[in-house]
Design a protein around this motif. Structure first.
Motif, PDB file in Angstrom:
ATOM      1  N   GLU A  34       6.977  20.530 -47.442  1.00  0.00           N
ATOM      2  CA  GLU A  34       6.589  20.736 -46.048  1.00  0.00           C
ATOM      3  C   GLU A  34       5.086  20.551 -45.915  1.00  0.00           C
ATOM      4  O   GLU A  34       4.348  20.647 -46.904  1.00  0.00           O
ATOM      5  CB  GLU A  34       6.961  22.156 -45.588  1.00  0.00           C
ATOM      6  CG  GLU A  34       8.443  22.466 -45.672  1.00  0.00           C
ATOM      7  CD  GLU A  34       8.759  23.927 -45.415  1.00  0.00           C
ATOM      8  OE1 GLU A  34       9.509  24.208 -44.476  1.00  0.00           O
ATOM      9  OE2 GLU A  34       8.248  24.786 -46.172  1.00  0.00           O
ATOM     10  N   ILE A  36       2.252  22.325 -43.631  1.00  0.00           N
ATOM     11  CA  ILE A  36       1.986  23.399 -42.675  1.00  0.00           C
ATOM     12  C   ILE A  36       0.497  23.696 -42.689  1.00  0.00           C
ATOM     13  O   ILE A  36      -0.083  23.971 -43.750  1.00  0.00           O
ATOM     14  CB  ILE A  36       2.802  24.663 -43.011  1.00  0.00           C
ATOM     15  CG1 ILE A  36       4.304  24.335 -42.927  1.00  0.00           C
ATOM     16  CG2 ILE A  36       2.446  25.810 -42.056  1.00  0.00           C
ATOM     17  CD1 ILE A  36       5.203  25.448 -43.346  1.00  0.00           C
ATOM     18  N   ALA A  89       7.997  21.412 -40.793  1.00  0.00           N
ATOM     19  CA  ALA A  89       8.641  22.436 -41.615  1.00  0.00           C
ATOM     20  C   ALA A  89      10.127  22.147 -41.680  1.00  0.00           C
ATOM     21  O   ALA A  89      10.671  21.399 -40.851  1.00  0.00           O
ATOM     22  CB  ALA A  89       8.397  23.826 -41.032  1.00  0.00           C
ATOM     23  N   PRO A  91      13.055  24.674 -41.824  1.00  0.00           N
ATOM     24  CA  PRO A  91      13.585  26.038 -41.896  1.00  0.00           C
ATOM     25  C   PRO A  91      14.960  26.084 -42.548  1.00  0.00           C
ATOM     26  O   PRO A  91      15.718  25.109 -42.493  1.00  0.00           O
ATOM     27  CB  PRO A  91      13.634  26.475 -40.430  1.00  0.00           C
ATOM     28  CG  PRO A  91      13.602  25.212 -39.641  1.00  0.00           C
ATOM     29  CD  PRO A  91      12.856  24.211 -40.452  1.00  0.00           C
ATOM     30  N   GLU A 120      14.357  31.987 -41.752  1.00  0.00           N
ATOM     31  CA  GLU A 120      13.988  31.768 -43.150  1.00  0.00           C
ATOM     32  C   GLU A 120      14.520  32.921 -43.999  1.00  0.00           C
ATOM     33  O   GLU A 120      14.488  34.089 -43.574  1.00  0.00           O
ATOM     34  CB  GLU A 120      12.468  31.694 -43.319  1.00  0.00           C
ATOM     35  CG  GLU A 120      11.775  30.591 -42.536  1.00  0.00           C
ATOM     36  CD  GLU A 120      11.930  29.210 -43.143  1.00  0.00           C
ATOM     37  OE1 GLU A 120      12.658  29.057 -44.150  1.00  0.00           O
ATOM     38  OE2 GLU A 120      11.315  28.267 -42.601  1.00  0.00           O
ATOM     39  N   SER A 128       4.303  33.072 -47.307  1.00  0.00           N
ATOM     40  CA  SER A 128       4.258  31.926 -46.397  1.00  0.00           C
ATOM     41  C   SER A 128       5.188  32.141 -45.214  1.00  0.00           C
ATOM     42  O   SER A 128       4.825  31.882 -44.065  1.00  0.00           O
ATOM     43  CB  SER A 128       4.643  30.645 -47.145  1.00  0.00           C
ATOM     44  OG  SER A 128       4.725  29.553 -46.252  1.00  0.00           O
ATOM     45  N   ASP A 129       6.390  32.641 -45.477  1.00  0.00           N
ATOM     46  CA  ASP A 129       7.351  32.859 -44.396  1.00  0.00           C
ATOM     47  C   ASP A 129       6.858  33.912 -43.414  1.00  0.00           C
ATOM     48  O   ASP A 129       7.156  33.835 -42.216  1.00  0.00           O
ATOM     49  CB  ASP A 129       8.697  33.296 -44.974  1.00  0.00           C
ATOM     50  CG  ASP A 129       9.420  32.168 -45.687  1.00  0.00           C
ATOM     51  OD1 ASP A 129       9.127  30.997 -45.394  1.00  0.00           O
ATOM     52  OD2 ASP A 129      10.270  32.454 -46.550  1.00  0.00           O
ATOM     53  N   LYS A 133       4.074  30.561 -41.637  1.00  0.00           N
ATOM     54  CA  LYS A 133       5.123  30.049 -40.757  1.00  0.00           C
ATOM     55  C   LYS A 133       5.196  30.829 -39.445  1.00  0.00           C
ATOM     56  O   LYS A 133       5.618  30.282 -38.433  1.00  0.00           O
ATOM     57  CB  LYS A 133       6.470  30.032 -41.479  1.00  0.00           C
ATOM     58  CG  LYS A 133       6.537  28.911 -42.519  1.00  0.00           C
ATOM     59  CD  LYS A 133       7.919  28.698 -43.065  1.00  0.00           C
ATOM     60  CE  LYS A 133       7.945  27.485 -43.986  1.00  0.00           C
ATOM     61  NZ  LYS A 133       9.283  27.228 -44.546  1.00  0.00           N
ATOM     62  N   TYR A 137       5.271  28.482 -36.289  1.00  0.00           N
ATOM     63  CA  TYR A 137       6.401  28.519 -35.365  1.00  0.00           C
ATOM     64  C   TYR A 137       5.983  29.051 -33.994  1.00  0.00           C
ATOM     65  O   TYR A 137       6.505  28.609 -32.964  1.00  0.00           O
ATOM     66  CB  TYR A 137       7.534  29.350 -35.944  1.00  0.00           C
ATOM     67  CG  TYR A 137       8.201  28.731 -37.160  1.00  0.00           C
ATOM     68  CD1 TYR A 137       8.215  27.356 -37.344  1.00  0.00           C
ATOM     69  CD2 TYR A 137       8.820  29.518 -38.128  1.00  0.00           C
ATOM     70  CE1 TYR A 137       8.826  26.782 -38.453  1.00  0.00           C
ATOM     71  CE2 TYR A 137       9.442  28.962 -39.237  1.00  0.00           C
ATOM     72  CZ  TYR A 137       9.441  27.591 -39.400  1.00  0.00           C
ATOM     73  OH  TYR A 137      10.048  27.034 -40.501  1.00  0.00           O
ATOM     74  N   TYR A 145      12.114  33.766 -34.075  1.00  0.00           N
ATOM     75  CA  TYR A 145      11.941  33.504 -35.509  1.00  0.00           C
ATOM     76  C   TYR A 145      12.475  34.716 -36.266  1.00  0.00           C
ATOM     77  O   TYR A 145      12.027  35.851 -36.049  1.00  0.00           O
ATOM     78  CB  TYR A 145      10.460  33.263 -35.826  1.00  0.00           C
ATOM     79  CG  TYR A 145      10.143  33.062 -37.289  1.00  0.00           C
ATOM     80  CD1 TYR A 145      11.039  32.461 -38.159  1.00  0.00           C
ATOM     81  CD2 TYR A 145       8.913  33.458 -37.810  1.00  0.00           C
ATOM     82  CE1 TYR A 145      10.733  32.268 -39.496  1.00  0.00           C
ATOM     83  CE2 TYR A 145       8.593  33.267 -39.147  1.00  0.00           C
ATOM     84  CZ  TYR A 145       9.516  32.669 -39.988  1.00  0.00           C
ATOM     85  OH  TYR A 145       9.217  32.491 -41.316  1.00  0.00           O
TER      86      TYR A 145
END
Length: 203
Positions: A34, A36, A89, A91, A120, A128-129, A133, A137, A145
């Protein structure tokens, strides 16, 4: 799965990031690549408990009718991000408008406008999530999310994207039910204990 940043060698004319990312995907089958925030990340294939948790997560979305009619429930669909000229990304799971095919942007990634929810399931990349992210997002204005945090045994539901964050961030523990916004197209709750247990390694 742990995500590692990839640095470009210093030269006069570096190749575009998308070219580098696609080359890495060819060299590392099964890995998730990805971009990001202008940084390429590479994550190894997820483990079995990650896959089991993802399967458990898919079922209530499908049961609620979100995989028929006006929406679809998809794994690993590319999401084009507005944060950088080549950002995207992938997901783990997404609920998208049924006509998403007509909204392809580039590099097998789709316009964020067709995404109703992204989800995720964490592995080694939980930071990171829960950080990078979240910002990516939110900037893409993804309405909902959801993060299953396997490390800490919790479920996060983020809504109301504003700028690079979400104004609403609810955290649910085992024993609670997470209520998702009806804006995704159905009334839904998630059993947090079941999902956390599914994501744990078994003896």
């Amino acid at each position: 799965m742990s995500a590692a940043a990839v640095e470009h060698p210093c030269d006069d004319d570096p190749e575009p990031m998308l070219v580098t990312a696609n080359r890495l995907m060819e060299q590392l089958p099964g890995y998730r690549v990805e971009i990001i925030g202008g940084v390429i990340t590479v994550a190894p294939p997820p483990d079995g408990p990650h896959a089991r948790a993802l399967t458990k997560l898919m079922r209530p979305f499908i049961t609620a009718g979100l995989d028929d009619g006006e929406s679809a429930v998809l794994q690993a669909i590319g999401l084009w991000l507005p944060g950088g000229p080549e950002d995207y990304a992938i997901p783990d799971l997404a609920v998208v408008d049924a006509d998403f095919d007509g909204h392809l942007v580039e590099n097998n990634c789709y316009d964020p406008a067709v995404f109703r929810l992204v989800l995720e399931v964490t592995s080694g990349n939980y930071r990171s999530d829960l950080r990078n992210k979240v910002a990516a997002y939110a900037e893409a204005k993804i309405p909902v999310y959801v993060v299953l945090d396997r490390r800490h045994g919790r479920l996060h539901v983020l809504t109301e994207p504003t700028g690079c964050t979400y104004d609403s961030h609810e955290v649910y523990a085992p024993g609670q039910s997470a209520v998702l916004p009806a804006s995704i197209g159905a009334d839904m709750t998630l059993d947090v204990a079941e999902l956390v247990e599914a994501g744990r390694p078994r003896p």
